[in-house]
Design an enzyme around this catalytic site. Structure first.
Site, short mmCIF file in Angstrom:
data_model
loop_
_atom_site.label_atom_id
_atom_site.label_comp_id
_atom_site.label_asym_id
_atom_site.label_seq_id
_atom_site.Cartn_x
_atom_site.Cartn_y
_atom_site.Cartn_z
N SER A 1 -69.31 -10.57 -40.82
CA SER A 1 -69.26 -10.88 -39.26
C SER A 1 -70.21 -11.94 -39.14
O SER A 1 -71.21 -11.64 -38.97
CB SER A 1 -69.40 -9.47 -38.67
N HIS B 1 -65.13 -12.01 -40.76
CA HIS B 1 -64.45 -11.07 -39.90
C HIS B 1 -65.04 -11.76 -38.37
O HIS B 1 -66.31 -12.31 -38.35
CB HIS B 1 -65.50 -9.83 -39.89
N ASP C 1 -65.41 -11.69 -34.57
CA ASP C 1 -65.64 -10.97 -33.48
C ASP C 1 -65.21 -11.80 -31.98
O ASP C 1 -66.15 -12.40 -31.70
CB ASP C 1 -66.84 -10.16 -33.23
N MET D 1 -64.81 -11.54 -27.98
CA MET D 1 -65.26 -10.67 -26.83
C MET D 1 -64.87 -11.57 -25.63
O MET D 1 -65.22 -12.62 -25.46
CB MET D 1 -66.82 -10.38 -26.94
N HIS E 1 -61.02 -9.98 -34.78
CA HIS E 1 -61.01 -8.72 -34.36
C HIS E 1 -61.07 -8.91 -32.75
O HIS E 1 -62.22 -9.31 -32.27
CB HIS E 1 -62.13 -8.06 -34.74
N MET F 1 -61.59 -8.01 -28.98
CA MET F 1 -62.19 -6.95 -28.30
C MET F 1 -62.20 -7.43 -26.89
O MET F 1 -62.91 -8.25 -25.95
CB MET F 1 -63.71 -6.81 -28.60
N MET G 1 -64.34 1.48 -35.42
CA MET G 1 -65.45 1.03 -34.84
C MET G 1 -66.62 2.30 -35.09
O MET G 1 -66.25 3.37 -34.62
CB MET G 1 -65.30 0.84 -33.34
N ASP H 1 -66.62 -0.80 -39.08
CA ASP H 1 -67.09 -1.97 -38.58
C ASP H 1 -68.14 -1.38 -37.54
O ASP H 1 -67.97 -0.75 -36.49
CB ASP H 1 -66.04 -2.73 -37.58
C1 DX5 Z 1 -69.28 -5.11 -32.87
C2 DX5 Z 1 -68.52 -6.13 -33.71
C3 DX5 Z 1 -69.12 -6.17 -34.97
C4 DX5 Z 1 -70.40 -6.40 -35.38
C5 DX5 Z 1 -70.88 -5.81 -36.55
O1 DX5 Z 1 -68.91 -5.22 -31.60
O2 DX5 Z 1 -67.35 -5.57 -33.84
O3 DX5 Z 1 -68.08 -6.66 -36.00
O4 DX5 Z 1 -70.42 -7.90 -35.42
O5 DX5 Z 1 -72.31 -6.06 -36.58
P1 DX5 Z 1 -73.39 -5.15 -37.31
O6 DX5 Z 1 -72.84 -5.09 -38.79
O7 DX5 Z 1 -74.91 -5.74 -37.11
O8 DX5 Z 1 -73.31 -3.80 -36.54
ZN ZN Z 2 -65.95 -6.65 -35.17
#
Ligand code: DX5
Ligand code: ZN
Length: 229
Positions: free
Chosen positions: A12, A37, A39, A41, A70, A72, A141, A176
């Site tokens: 990620s 990956h 993320d 947000m 992903h 969110m 998650m 994740d």
């Molecule tokens: C959290 C994300 C994850 C995050 C994982 O909201 O969805 O993908 O980046 O990071 P680590 O591996 O540091 O928990």
């Molecule tokens: Zn993620």
């Protein structure tokens, strides 16, 4: 007897140095990452902002890696087409955000990308049972979404095991949040076949070595085999 499984590692970029993103991605690509990956947000579904469509498009121009996106975000249906256009390989939405998940799955699939569904630590396995057979990816998650670098929530392992039993081998059961060399084997033992790792890779001085260490931990592969791979 335990059947050997291929475990995918998806770094990620959330914990990467965004000022040198292409370089950091090239490092994990050369080190054998299976997917990247991303993320996304919105500051609404989760209390943080991260990257958006132009960043995904920029990353697409600099890597061959599959872009595991992903979302969110509160309104995944509204933005899915833009992420597909930007080069996402898969689009994963949160089950908590939609009333008609089957409809959204069809809509995302029609964009020509793979479809994933995700659930938060507080959401029970039952919430995704009806849609499980229709997705390519189930993203469980193991931290509350929004931030990298949190601790893996061990209480989610049982949910992974319950869901793993209902999935086909070609589907990704992706875990994740808080994946480390200690937690990777536990997630795999519960049934995960794909591990996301942010801080455990990009939060270290040597992301390539960290990725190799995670793969070793996840698969139990001997160091020598990996070096010649
Ligand atoms: C959290 C994300 C994850 C995050 C994982 O909201 O969805 O993908 O980046 O990071 P680590 O591996 O540091 O928990
Ligand atoms: Zn993620």
């Amino acid at each position: 007897m335990e059947v050997a499984r291929t475990i995918r590692i998806a770094p990620s970029v959330l914990d990467a140095d965004f000022g040198r993103l292409a370089e950091q991605i090239a490092t994990v690509e050369a080190a054998g990452a299976d997917a990247l990956h991303l993320d996304v947000m919105d500051g609404h579904f989760v209390p943080n902002l991260s990257l958006g469509v132009p960043v995904v498009a920029g990353i697409r121009r600099h890597t061959q890696l599959f872009l595991d996106t992903h979302l969110m975000i509160t309104d995944p249906g509204k933005y899915a087409p833009a992420f597909a256009d930007a080069g996402a390989g898969s689009i994963t939405f949160h089950i908590e955000t939609v009333d008609q998940p089957r409809q959204l799955i069809r809509q995302i699939r029609a964009l020509g990308v793979k479809v994933g569904v995700s659930l938060n630590p507080g959401t029970p396995a039952e919430a995704v049972l009806d849609v499980l057979e229709h997705v390519d990816i189930l993203l469980v998650m193991t931290v509350w979404p929004g931030f990298g670098g949190q601790r893996f929530m061990g209480e989610c392992l049982e949910k992974i095991a319950v869901l793993a039993k209902r999935m086909r081998p070609e589907q990704w059961l992706e875990v994740d949040g808080g994946i480390t060399v200690e937690m990777a084997p536990r997630a795999v033992a519960a049934g995960a076949n794909t591990l996301v790792a942010g801080s455990a890779i990009f939060g270290t001085p040597d992301p390539a070595a960290a990725l190799h260490a995670l793969r070793r931990a996840a698969t139990g592969a001997p160091r020598k085999a990996e070096q010649t791979a």
